[in-house]
Design a protein around this motif. Structure first.
Motif, mmCIF file in Angstrom:
data_model
loop_
_atom_site.group_PDB
_atom_site.id
_atom_site.type_symbol
_atom_site.label_atom_id
_atom_site.label_comp_id
_atom_site.label_asym_id
_atom_site.label_seq_id
_atom_site.Cartn_x
_atom_site.Cartn_y
_atom_site.Cartn_z
ATOM 1 N N TYR A 132 0.818 -1.208 0.000
ATOM 2 C CA TYR A 132 0.000 0.000 0.000
ATOM 3 C C TYR A 132 0.854 1.262 0.000
ATOM 4 C CZ TYR A 132 -3.811 -3.212 0.869
ATOM 5 O OH TYR A 132 -4.707 -4.238 0.750
ATOM 6 N N GLU A 135 1.737 1.617 -3.634
ATOM 7 C CA GLU A 135 0.554 2.068 -4.375
ATOM 8 C C GLU A 135 0.299 3.546 -4.134
ATOM 9 O OE1 GLU A 135 -4.245 1.123 -4.739
ATOM 10 O OE2 GLU A 135 -2.976 -0.096 -3.436
ATOM 11 N N TYR A 136 0.477 3.987 -2.894
ATOM 12 C CA TYR A 136 0.309 5.412 -2.570
ATOM 13 C C TYR A 136 1.271 6.258 -3.394
ATOM 14 C CZ TYR A 136 0.648 9.740 0.164
ATOM 15 O OH TYR A 136 0.680 11.056 0.543
ATOM 16 N N ARG A 171 -3.015 -0.736 -9.481
ATOM 17 C CA ARG A 171 -3.186 -1.881 -8.588
ATOM 18 C C ARG A 171 -2.476 -3.122 -9.143
ATOM 19 N NH1 ARG A 171 -6.523 -3.249 -4.466
ATOM 20 N NH2 ARG A 171 -6.069 -1.095 -3.894
#
Length: 618
Positions: A132, A135-136, A171
């Motif tokens: 994550y 992804e951020y 994603r």
């Protein structure tokens, strides 16, 4: 040829809104005003490198979390492969030889299982944090780049394509960058298990591994087959996103023309394309994956056959056969994961290329290396400006126009003559192809973009409001503005009256794109938003077309009373607006062909009279 009829969905969603539904336990970030964390790394700018090498800086920036997770995963594997060996020893010593107590092995195996569970929990936790975080960073990189792009970029690219690349494509890349290394570590269990099998019984270990080279060859062939389909899936998902986005944004037009069924059919055809691509992908996987999954089971059968014969000959023990059965079963998940990582890699490669297409697109408008910031006066000069839009449409063709500080000028001309282009070049939404646009004596290309757009406020003919409060909409360009400043801007724009009549006043949250308000109300809010920034130059691009003449007159009178020194350029389609201007400029074919007061032009310029007759309304 007639289109293929749309297949209706076979089922719907349960209609009972009171039915139990699962809710998330996660909460909202405790501090929504916390400053945004900048991405820790970017993508390598060299487009000749492979997509993985270009993504390496992003992975390296989060290496601490990732290495911790991978290390814990590896330790968990070491613990896992000890359990079959303990089972082997326990069977041989406690059950066959009766030389040891069974309880000791039971407790040892239970302890290892608990330890493995704790280690795997921590490994999974750190892995998800890594995923994550990456992804951020990737999402912020893409969105930041999109915010730097010029109008010309958005003229060429569909919004649905951008939404798809900023969501599902990111994603797919994130899943591979984070989970790919983890799956590779999980696959090392095959090597560890093989090493232990060799230490226990080398010939039987060779038998257990006979099927593995075949699996490797099949994996390479499956990878080649899946790549083009993975690219097609992402492209068609973007197509669906485009259809959904356009129909949500244009839902009022769809309903106005009773086109719901036709648009549903359009979406169904796009969704059918996605379904076909996914089905093709599933067909490829169903051809290869069962073989890759079951070859280790063939190894299990060989172990039972050869191992059983070795036990009968006295060259192996029963515990060895049981342990080898466990080890062969351990080989199945890694090789199933091998197929998974191949598919993830192909999809990630396709998605990464689509993301890089955005990141590799250069920003056409950049801040100058040596910016200038002259004293704001509100002087606007177009000198021989020529500009054509990306599709080749000519906007301006040698425009010469000077608007002096504090002057109000009305631009009048036929549709497509170039009036709105003046506003777009003044704020540098586009760069002129030839000539110069100067604000306060400096070329707009020499200004920092933020400074220039603080000096040139534009109210477009189609005002856009966000789904936030009216206060926040008006304060969009000046978030630190007080309520008193917001109200003053609303009063100047003639918006305070209707806002005060709303149930929650300035705290009223408007609907999507502001459509809960009338066209005239939206325009007044947009004018207030521009006034709050207090720009020396204000351009009203037909921004009062949806308000009545009385309100328009009030707006202009308020502007004159509050800010007499403001330079105002008005794209005019009303005689009332033209009458409020100090000077009128007639625009034709991208050129200023006549200038003067309304009375002077009406008396001396026949072309002006023709435009009034066809384009300008009372």
């Amino acid at each position: 040829m007639s289109a293929t009829p749309r297949r209706a969905p076979k089922a719907g969603i349960h209609p009972d809104p009171t039915a139990p539904r699962r809710t998330s336990r996660a909460g909202i970030h405790p501090d929504p005003t916390a400053p945004r964390r900048a991405p820790r790394a970017g993508i390598h700018p060299d487009p000749t490198k492979s997509w993985l090498r270009r993504a390496w800086p992003l992975v390296r920036a989060h290496r601490a979390l990732l290495i911790t997770s991978l290390t814990l995963s590896f330790v968990g594997l070491i613990v896992q492969v000890q359990i079959p060996d303990l089972v082997r020893i326990g069977i041989d010593r406690a059950l066959v030889d009766r030389a040891d107590g069974l309880e000791k092995y039971v407790w040892l195996i239970a302890g290892l299982a608990i330890a493995q569970g704790v280690i795997n929990f921590l490994a999974r936790l750190y892995l998800l944090r890594t995923a994550y975080e990456m992804e951020y960073d990737l999402r912020n990189l893409v969105f930041t780049h999109l915010m730097r792009m010029s109008y010309g970029f958005y003229d060429r690219v569909q919004s649905g394509e951008l939404i798809s690349r900023a969501t599902s494509d990111i994603r797919a890349v994130q899943m591979y960058l984070a989970f790919g290394p983890s799956i590779l570590v999980q696959c090392t269990i095959a090597g560890i298990a093989f090493a232990l099998m060799v230490s226990i019984n080398a010939p039987l270990a060779v038998v257990a591994m006979l099927t593995m080279p075949v699996i490797a060859v099949l994996g390479v062939r499956m990878r080649k087959a899946i790549f083009p389909v993975s690219w097609l899936i992402q492209a068609r998902l973007a197509g669906v996103a485009t259809v959904v986005d356009e129909n949500i944004q244009g839902v009022r037009i769809v309903k106005a023309f009773a086109a719901e069924k036709r648009q549903i059919d359009t979406l169904a055809r796009a969704a059918d394309g996605v379904r076909w691509a996914y089905t093709t992908d599933a067909r490829i996987r169903s051809r290869w994956m069962p073989v890759m999954d079951n070859l280790p089971r063939l190894g299990l059968a060989l172990v039972l056959l050869v191992g059983g014969l070795m036990v009968l000959d006295g060259h192996a023990t029963v515990g060895t056969i049981v342990a080898f059965n466990s080890y062969v079963l351990m080989l199945q998940p890694p090789f199933r994961m091998l197929g998974m990582i191949i598919m993830m890699g192909q999809r990630a490669a396709a998605s990464a290329q689509r993301i890089y297409d955005i990141l590799d697109t250069p920003t056409e408008l950049n801040d100058p290396a040596e910016p200038v910031v002259p004293q704001p006066r509100g002087d606007v000069l177009f000198a021989g400006v020529r500009f054509a839009y990306p599709d080749g449409t000519l906007g301006l063709d040698g425009l010469d126009l000077h608007v002096r500080p504090g002057e109000t000028v009305a631009l009048v001309g036929a549709t497509g003559s170039g009036k709105s282009t003046v506003a777009r070049l003044a704020a540098r939404f586009y760069d002129a192809d030839a000539g110069r646009v100067l604000i306060d004596g400096a070329d707009v290309r020499d200004y920092p973009l933020a400074t220039l757009r603080d000096r040139v406020g534009i109210v477009p003919d189609e005002p856009f409001l966000f789904s936030i409060s009216l206060h926040d909409n008006i304060a969009f360009g000046h978030p630190a503005a007080t309520r008193e400043q917001v109200i003053a801007a609303a009063v100047a724009a003639g918006a305070d009256g209707f806002i005060g009549e709303l149930p929650e006043g300035y705290d009223t949250v408007v609907g999507e794109r502001g459509y809960t308000l009338s066209g005239g109300q939206r325009q007044r809010v947009a004018i207030a938003r521009a006034l709050l920034v207090n720009p020396p130059v204000l351009i009203l691009d037909d921004a009062t077309s949806a308000v009545d003449v009385r309100v328009e007159h009030e707006i202009h009178e308020a502007l004159r009373d509050l800010m007499r020194d403001r330079t105002t350029i008005v794209v005019a389609h009303r005689l009332a607006t033209i009458g409020l201007a100090d000077r009128v400029v007639l625009i034709e074919n991208g050129q200023a062909v006549a200038t003067g007061t309304h009375t002077e032009l009406l008396a001396t310029e026949p072309r002006y009279g023709r435009v009034l007759a066809t384009e300008v309304h009372a």
